[in-house]
Design an enzyme around this catalytic site. Structure first.
Site, PDB file in Angstrom:
ATOM      1  N   GLU A  16       0.837  -1.212   0.000  1.00 47.42           N
ATOM      2  CA  GLU A  16       0.000   0.000   0.000  1.00 47.42           C
ATOM      3  C   GLU A  16       0.870   1.261   0.000  1.00 47.42           C
ATOM      4  OE1 GLU A  16      -2.852  -0.425  -0.903  1.00 47.42           O
ATOM      5  OE2 GLU A  16      -3.233  -2.497  -0.321  1.00 47.42           O
ATOM      6  N   HIS A  18       1.985   2.061  -3.437  1.00 46.88           N
ATOM      7  CA  HIS A  18       0.994   2.688  -4.325  1.00 46.88           C
ATOM      8  C   HIS A  18       1.187   4.213  -4.396  1.00 46.88           C
ATOM      9  CE1 HIS A  18      -1.487  -0.338  -6.056  1.00 46.88           C
ATOM     10  NE2 HIS A  18      -1.875  -0.859  -4.892  1.00 46.88           N
ATOM     11  N   ASP A  72       3.251  -4.452  -5.740  1.00 49.59           N
ATOM     12  CA  ASP A  72       3.657  -5.780  -5.248  1.00 49.59           C
ATOM     13  C   ASP A  72       5.173  -5.901  -5.133  1.00 49.59           C
ATOM     14  OD1 ASP A  72       1.316  -7.090  -4.698  1.00 49.59           O
ATOM     15  OD2 ASP A  72       1.224  -8.228  -6.559  1.00 49.59           O
TER      16      ASP A  72
END
Length: 635
Positions: free
Chosen positions: A484, A487, A547
């Site tokens: 996260e 991102h 990822d």
């Protein structure tokens, strides 16, 4: 019977860890998948359903009126006998409103009211934060969506698309006959609705186009926008809904707006009216009675591949937990997660951020200027763990009348929610809002708020447990947390600054290098065969960037531990991605999902890590080998 030999870690990490499970796992009959995330989701659902059942039989145990309303909705939705008394009656008055439209002029003159009351329209608006100034809310203009999940389903060669559309047409026809239409008339309405749907296919965005998030931001002067339709009163659509005249609106699909007159005109009116009726009826059938829910359920099952619908009680719970999501999430968080766990996980997030900062400082391809700005953005990330401290005020406005129909109760709530959303136009952006409730098994990053959210429900084994080693936890929740964070620096998030504003903080040279690296990530996945189809590298690039950054960062964090166990780290990483899906869901996700298939996430990301090769002794002869120059590492 000879048992199949388990896969070797050197050839297929995912199958070495999950092969036996994959072989034996059964997808629950009312679900379309099972596995890491889904199993947790099922556990949360079971726990909360037991609580709701208890509350429904003893209201005295509920000490929060908002939770009481959620339980009332659950009880009402589960009361089949009460609902069958109403049958199709509640929706008839709304169907009549569509039926009474005699021309485009009628739609145009009532466009704001139709929007407010939740009727499907060929063009509509929403209110969200201005991506270039996230302190303010602005109007976003949206086009109509397709009936099927993505444009690719309408391809001449797509057999499942044809079957699914035929099923939709058949079910829609039956629903129309259930509310009183003659079979011939119902068939004609459906044909017209599908004709309008077909006209949208060449014009609407594909899932790949939607995945490029920043491309929804296309500001247009309001004076120009209102000239874009010769038939619809676009001025009234906006002004009457937000009670103001804006200087600009944001066009999400410029191609759609340019083609609006071609799509919406006197020649297409009958098709639009039929489309509005069919979309409205299919969208609301589940909340009429059990017969209607079972009928629309036939299409939903064809789409998902599940064998049967959820039973009525499970449906009632999920409906209530969805509408009262934040209320249920806070209840779950406080009762099954608690403040101590909240603090513990917050500490983990801070640790991952400090590792990330260290990695940014040591980055070899960024200039000092860009590094500093990236670290400023990183330090400003807002951390949301478990559940919010305060429940949004809107939930206090939701009241359930158990003597009324389910349809009328939900229609009333939807109108309140729509009005609340429109009212945000005159308010500052609320940065405390949570994008996910506490009982959801998921996590997210919001580029416009520069925040990361980890709901309570994901914070359990195999992702996170005090019974697991640190290496296992870092391979699980550690990689999710760092995913996260990553991102914020993926191909979309990288275009937003520390305040969530779309703003270029990169040097030209650094961004060119970054684009080259993201292209390597697209190339790494593009065209990988999977389940009879192929992966679209462009569609899944943002999640893959997150990822690979997440796994790299979690690995660095795990290495700092005195008891670091690299095999346990990669084993748990592969375990959290165990997944078994129906053929239909797999096909749909390959078309629309921005995430790669779970087995590929487990394997390809491990292939990018040099440590994986050392740990398991992988050589050029092995299936997991990837040449050094093909391994992609970005963050």
């Amino acid at each position: 019977m000879v048992e199949a030999k388990p896969a070797d870690f050197k050839d297929n990490l995912y199958l070495a860890v999950n092969g036996a499970w994959q072989e034996n796992a059964k997808i629950p009959s009312d679900k379309s998948r099972t596995g890491g995330f889904s199993d947790l989701d099922e556990g949360v659902e079971k726990t909360l359903m037991e609580d709701f059942h208890e509350f429904a039989n003893d209201e005295k145990k509920i000490d929060d009126d908002r939770l009481l309303q959620a339980v009332k909705l659950y009880r009402l939705a589960n009361n089949v006998d009460h609902l069958s008394k109403f049958h199709q009656q509640p929706i008839l008055k709304d169907i009549q409103r569509i039926s009474d439209l005699e021309s485009l002029k009628d739609i145009s003159e009532n466009i704001a009211d139709l929007s407010k009351d939740g009727f499907p329209l060929p063009i509509d608006i929403g209110v969200e934060a201005d991506m270039k100034d996230t302190s303010k809310n602005v109007v976003y203009v949206q086009g109509a969506g397709l009936i099927l999940p993505d444009k690719s389903y309408y391809d001449e060669k797509n057999e499942s698309g044809k079957q699914l559309l035929a099923k939709y047409g058949e079910v829609a026809g039956r629903l129309l006959s259930m509310i009183g239409y003659k079979l011939e008339d119902a068939k004609e309405i459906v044909e017209k609705a599908l004709a309008f749907d077909r006209s949208l296919v060449p014009i609407v965005k594909s899932s790949e186009e939607w995945a490029d998030y920043t491309k929804v931001y296309n500001p247009m002067n309001f004076t120009e926008f209102i000239t874009k339709s010769t038939q619809l009163d676009l001025k009234s659509l906006v002004v009457d809904l937000i009670n103001d005249t804006p200087e600009k609106v944001i066009i999400e699909e410029p191609r759609y707006l340019e083609n609006l007159n071609k799509l919406v005109n006197d020649d297409t009116f009958e098709n639009i009216k039929a489309w509005m009726m069919v979309k409205f009826l299919t969208g609301n059938a589940s909340i009429l009675d059990e017969e209607f829910r079972q009928t629309i359920g036939e299409y939903q099952l064809a789409k998902s591949g599940a064998k049967e619908l959820q039973n009525r009680t499970k449906y009632a719970y999920n409906l209530a937990a969805g509408i009262f999501s934040e209320v249920v999430g806070v209840y779950y968080g406080k009762n099954y997660f608690g403040e101590n766990a909240k603090d513990d996980v917050r500490g983990m997030v801070k640790k991952m951020i400090s590792i990330y900062e260290q990695r940014l400082s040591e980055n070899t391809w960024l200039s000092e200027d860009t590094k500093k700005k990236a670290i400023v953005k990183l330090d400003k990330i807002v951390i949301k763990v478990g559940y919010p401290d305060k429940i949004d005020d809107i939930y206090s406005k939701f009241e359930i009348d158990e003597n009324d129909s389910l349809y009328d109760n939900i229609s009333k709530i939807r109108r309140i929610a729509t009005q609340d959303s429109l009212d945000q136009y005159h308010k500052a952006v609320d940065r405390t809002k949570w994008l996910m409730p506490g009982h959801m098994v998921n996590a997210c990053y919001d580029p416009s708020r520069n925040d990361i959210t980890f709901p309570a429900a994901i914070l359990q084994a195999p992702f996170y447990s005090l019974k697991q080693t640190n290496s296992q936890n870092f391979g699980g929740i550690g990689a999710v947390i760092a995913h996260e964070i990553s991102h914020a620096f993926d191909n979309n998030g990288s275009q937003f600054d520390e305040y969530g504003n779309m703003n270029n903080w990169w040097t030209k040279e650094d961004y060119a290098k970054f684009k080259k690296l993201t292209q390597s990530m697209i190339d790494e996945f593009d065209g990988i065969p999977y389940a009879g189809s192929k992966v679209n590298g462009t569609l899944v690039v943002s999640e893959n960037v997150a990822d690979v950054g997440g796994l790299r960062c979690a690995l660095e964090a795990a290495k700092q531990d005195a008891d670091f166990d690299v095999k346990a780290f990669f084993t748990n990483w592969a375990m959290v991605w165990r997944n078994k899906s129906t053929k239909q869901l797999t096909e749909m996700f390959l078309s629309i999902d921005v995430h790669s298939p779970a087995p590929l996430r487990a394997n390809v990301m491990a292939q990018n890590m040099d440590e994986f090769y050392d740990a398991f002794g992988v050589t050029e002869k092995d299936g997991m080998w990837l040449d050094q120059d093909k391994r992609v590492n970005i963050w």
